[in-house]
Scaffold this motif. Structure first.
Motif, short mmCIF file in Angstrom:
data_model
loop_
_atom_site.label_atom_id
_atom_site.label_comp_id
_atom_site.label_asym_id
_atom_site.label_seq_id
_atom_site.Cartn_x
_atom_site.Cartn_y
_atom_site.Cartn_z
N GLU A 9 0.98 -1.26 -0.01
CA GLU A 9 -0.03 0.07 0.05
C GLU A 9 0.83 1.16 0.05
OE1 GLU A 9 -2.88 -1.53 -0.51
OE2 GLU A 9 -1.96 -3.25 0.22
N HIS A 10 0.47 2.42 -0.63
CA HIS A 10 1.44 3.38 -0.91
C HIS A 10 0.88 4.67 -0.30
CE1 HIS A 10 3.38 0.32 -3.44
NE2 HIS A 10 2.00 0.16 -4.29
N PHE A 11 2.00 5.38 -0.25
CA PHE A 11 1.99 6.93 0.13
C PHE A 11 2.65 7.53 -0.83
CE2 PHE A 11 5.90 6.19 1.82
CZ PHE A 11 6.29 7.62 2.34
N VAL A 64 0.70 -1.74 5.40
CA VAL A 64 2.30 -1.43 5.28
C VAL A 64 2.30 -0.62 4.12
CG1 VAL A 64 4.73 -2.36 5.02
CG2 VAL A 64 2.72 -3.73 6.25
N LEU A 65 2.93 0.74 4.55
CA LEU A 65 3.13 1.66 3.34
C LEU A 65 4.38 1.76 2.73
CD1 LEU A 65 1.11 4.58 5.24
CD2 LEU A 65 0.24 3.02 3.56
N SER A 66 4.41 2.12 1.61
CA SER A 66 5.72 2.25 0.80
C SER A 66 5.73 3.40 -0.30
CB SER A 66 6.27 1.24 0.35
OG SER A 66 5.31 0.46 -0.38
N SER A 268 -1.01 -8.18 -4.60
CA SER A 268 -1.27 -6.91 -5.05
C SER A 268 -2.42 -6.48 -5.69
CB SER A 268 -0.14 -6.73 -5.91
OG SER A 268 1.30 -7.17 -5.76
N GLY A 269 -3.55 -6.85 -5.22
CA GLY A 269 -4.66 -6.54 -5.78
C GLY A 269 -5.11 -7.37 -6.95
N MET A 270 -4.49 -8.20 -7.13
CA MET A 270 -4.82 -9.21 -8.32
C MET A 270 -5.77 -10.38 -7.68
SD MET A 270 -1.58 -9.58 -10.49
CE MET A 270 -2.16 -11.08 -11.55
#
Length: 333
Positions: A9-11, A64-66, A268-270
């Protein structure tokens, strides 16, 4: 209700003190990773209150952000790259502290200077409480099996944290050679060369090269994470074993042994049944992690519903939903 931890998950932290440099590989004009609503994605990357509201609405306990597109990882000036990575990681640590128990962080690294990257990983883990690092793409056109990157993997093993290998855009030359054609449109070529295939093929090659180079013989307790159900590699484990086994190599074990022991794969959302079945069959449920790829993908209720409906035991669902991530990333139970 089953606990759900998502780990890709991203920022975004633009780092206004640094002017981004143009480096290869540049984005394809026909591919916008932010999709059809880039303004919303931009907001969700930066706004942690809205992240939390989304998580609460759809039953996600922790993200968990990256930052796979961090400015720091593209800067060629070593001093500027280190300073940018530190600012980005400090910013994320401050945000995580505002929402106890809901977010964890993966460090951004100044990849132009692998020694400094190892030092920043150490600082991020020991001082900021981060749970590992994420490396996107092929830094400056160099695959990670090259010897200069060994300090990063050595540091990760010593710190007992994983490195997440995330796709990046293949170079323009690669995309022109492999995906452009007079028989179809440039927009189709752009999609084939990126999210449709190219990102993932390149990252699968990254993993294959690392294992072939003996990364896990050198660092047997190192763990790597691969998204999108393993970026095609699990589909070829038996093939790799057979044909690598036909030639002499310095590797101590079969290719698949390294992969199954030292690599974790994520969704990964797949959220697709055949790919999940293959991953669980090849890896075992104890090496599969849950991930949505938020906010580039927003699967909403499917984040929980797909896993609940999967043809898995409750034990396997618990492993994938949260237990494996707790153990691998050292997250609080």
């Amino acid at each position: 209700m089953r606990r759900i931890i998502t780990v890709e998950e991203h920022f975004d932290f633009p780092d206004s003190q640094t002017i981004p440099e143009q480096t290869e590989p540049e984005n394809d004009a026909h591919v916008n990773p932010k999709g059809n609503d880039p303004a919303l994605v931009t907001t969700l990357l930066a706004n942690f209150d809205q992240k939390l509201a989304y998580m609460d609405q759809y039953g996600i306990s922790l993200q968990v952000l990256s930052d796979p597109n961090a400015v720091a990882s593209t800067i060629t000036d070593k001093q500027k790259a280190v300073a940018s990575a530190q600012r980005t990681n400090d910013h994320l640590a401050q945000k995580i502290a505002q929402y106890p128990g809901r977010f964890a962080g993966l460090a951004v690294l100044p990849l132009i200077d692998p020694e400094a990257a190892a030092e920043e990983l150490h600082r991020s883990v020991t001082e900021l409480g981060f749970k590992g690092a994420l490396i996107g793409g092929v830094p400056f056109g160099h695959f990670l099996d090259e010897p200069q990157y060994l300090p990063i993997f050595e540091a990760a093993e010593k710190l007992e944290v994983p490195i997440y290998l995330h796709p990046g855009m293949p170079s323009k030359a690669q995309r022109e050679l492999l995906y452009e054609s007079p028989s179809y449109s440039d927009s189709l070529a752009g999609m084939l060369g990126s999210a449709g295939w190219g990102w993932h093929a390149e990252q699968g090659v990254q993993m294959i090269r690392l294992i072939a180079a003996g990364i896990f013989d050198r660092f047997p307790n190192l763990h790597l994470v691969s998204g999108h159900w393993g970026e095609m590699v699990p589909n070829f484990l038996e093939r790799l074993d057979e044909f690598i086994g036909k030639i002499p190599t310095p590797l101590e074990r079969k290719f698949s042994d390294y992969y199954r022991q030292n690599v974790f794969v994520t969704a990964s959302g797949m959220f697709t049944k055949p790919q999940m079945q293959l991953a669980v069959t090849e890896m075992g449920a104890d090496h599969v992690l849950w991930a949505e790829d938020f906010p580039f993908l927003r699967r909403k209720q499917q984040v929980t519903d797909f896993l609940e409906a999967a043809d898995l035991t409750d034990k396997q669902k618990d492993q994938i939903a949260f237990q494996n991530s707790q153990k691998l990333f050292g997250l609080a139970k």
